[in-house]
Design an enzyme around this catalytic site. Structure first.
Site, PDB file in Angstrom:
ATOM      1  N   SER A 164       0.834  -1.200   0.000  1.00  0.00           N
ATOM      2  CA  SER A 164       0.000   0.000   0.000  1.00  0.00           C
ATOM      3  C   SER A 164       0.871   1.254   0.000  1.00  0.00           C
ATOM      4  O   SER A 164       1.670   1.458  -0.913  1.00  0.00           O
ATOM      5  CB  SER A 164      -0.954  -0.061   1.186  1.00  0.00           C
ATOM      6  OG  SER A 164      -2.015   0.849   1.051  1.00  0.00           O
ATOM      7  N   ASP A 170      -1.649  13.910  13.961  1.00  0.00           N
ATOM      8  CA  ASP A 170      -1.801  15.313  13.555  1.00  0.00           C
ATOM      9  C   ASP A 170      -1.362  15.499  12.102  1.00  0.00           C
ATOM     10  O   ASP A 170      -2.070  16.103  11.288  1.00  0.00           O
ATOM     11  CB  ASP A 170      -0.985  16.227  14.473  1.00  0.00           C
ATOM     12  CG  ASP A 170      -1.587  16.353  15.860  1.00  0.00           C
ATOM     13  OD1 ASP A 170      -2.787  16.027  16.016  1.00  0.00           O
ATOM     14  OD2 ASP A 170      -0.866  16.761  16.786  1.00  0.00           O
ATOM     15  N   HIS A 187      -7.239  -6.333   0.739  1.00  0.00           N
ATOM     16  CA  HIS A 187      -6.148  -5.371   0.631  1.00  0.00           C
ATOM     17  C   HIS A 187      -4.916  -5.816   1.409  1.00  0.00           C
ATOM     18  O   HIS A 187      -3.784  -5.623   0.954  1.00  0.00           O
ATOM     19  CB  HIS A 187      -6.639  -4.007   1.141  1.00  0.00           C
ATOM     20  CG  HIS A 187      -5.607  -2.934   1.073  1.00  0.00           C
ATOM     21  ND1 HIS A 187      -4.919  -2.628  -0.088  1.00  0.00           N
ATOM     22  CD2 HIS A 187      -5.126  -2.086   2.035  1.00  0.00           C
ATOM     23  CE1 HIS A 187      -4.074  -1.635   0.149  1.00  0.00           C
ATOM     24  NE2 HIS A 187      -4.174  -1.299   1.420  1.00  0.00           N
TER      25      HIS A 187
END
Length: 257
Positions: free
Chosen positions: A86, A178, A236
């Protein structure tokens, strides 16, 4: 050369080397069972920036991650078989394209060059950020909170691997949420390049995954020696759904002349 800043773990002791890169919200140990099954081949499991035990960075950048991975590869002293899933697969592709001397073979798991949608990734990142860690007392509590926004139990279980607890029993994420929340769209971008990687390349995809290799004409411009293997009954996370199949595919791939 300066010591690499990324956290790595090495399994096996032979001269032949695999280097494994995980996907978004993952860590190097996602590949641990595959690495153990590949022994005596030596496998280096890498925590990419903002993940696992590696340092956090002020921004998400594929090219910065490539520079970090290049440092890991250079310290091995010989070219390696680079394997990425990925997001890690996209880092691996760019590493091979720009530094082919460090990568003798390339394996890409369930991703492709080009743009990918990030709406689902944003949902996951936001769900993790909504967990108030100051009130968390157990892993099961976090599981229940995540399940309110993520309806896939396997995904929730995968995310829980990023939970850590200090000596004072305070829970936290090992991910830099964040930055990942702010820059999530950058995860789906693909830096344009005119380079090509002319060494053996294997794309492994899950037959039940909604990810696809994409336009083979374009992929073959970048990776002219590419071929594809589709793994039945795998989604996946192909290496988690079908570890034996992926292990054998890797063994055969590096054994080829």
């Amino acid at each position: 050369m300066a010591e690499t800043r990324l956290h790595t773990e090495t399994l096996g002791s032979s001269d032949s080397r695999f280097v494994f890169l995980h996907g978004l919200f993952g860590r190097g140990r996602n590949w641990a069972s595959i690495a153990r099954n590949l022994q005596p081949h030596c496998s280096v499991l890498v925590d990419l920036p903002n993940h696992g035990l590696s340092p956090w960075s002020p921004k998400f950048s594929y090219l910065d991650m490539v520079a970090d991975v290049v440092q890991v590869l250079a310290e091995l002293g010989q070219p390696a078989c680079l394997v990425g899933h990925s997001m890690g697969g996209r880092v691996a592709m760019l590493t091979a394209l720009h530094h082919p001397d460090l990568v003798d073979r390339l394996v890409i798991v369930d991703t492709s060059p080009g743009l990918i949608p990030t709406d689902r990734l944003r949902t996951v990142a936001q769900a993790m950020s909504k967990v108030d860690m100051s009130t968390v007392t157990s892993r099961s509590q976090v599981r229940r909170i995540l399940a309110r926004n993520i309806d896939d139990e396997l995904v929730v279980g995968f995310l829980l691997q990023n939970l850590t607890r200090d000596i004072h029993h305070h829970w936290s994420w090992t991910l830099n949420l964040d930055v990942l929340n702010r820059d999530i769209e950058l995860v789906g971008e693909w830096p344009e390049t005119s380079a090509s990687y002319c060494h053996p390349t294997l794309f492994i995809t899950g037959a039940q995954s909604d990810h696809d290799v994409g336009d083979l004409t374009n992929v073959k411009k970048l990776f002219p020696l590419m071929r594809q293997v589709k793994v039945k009954q795998a989604g996946h996370w192909v290496h988690a759904d079908a570890p034996e199949v992926v292990t054998e595919a890797l063994r055969h791939f590096v054994a080829e002349t």
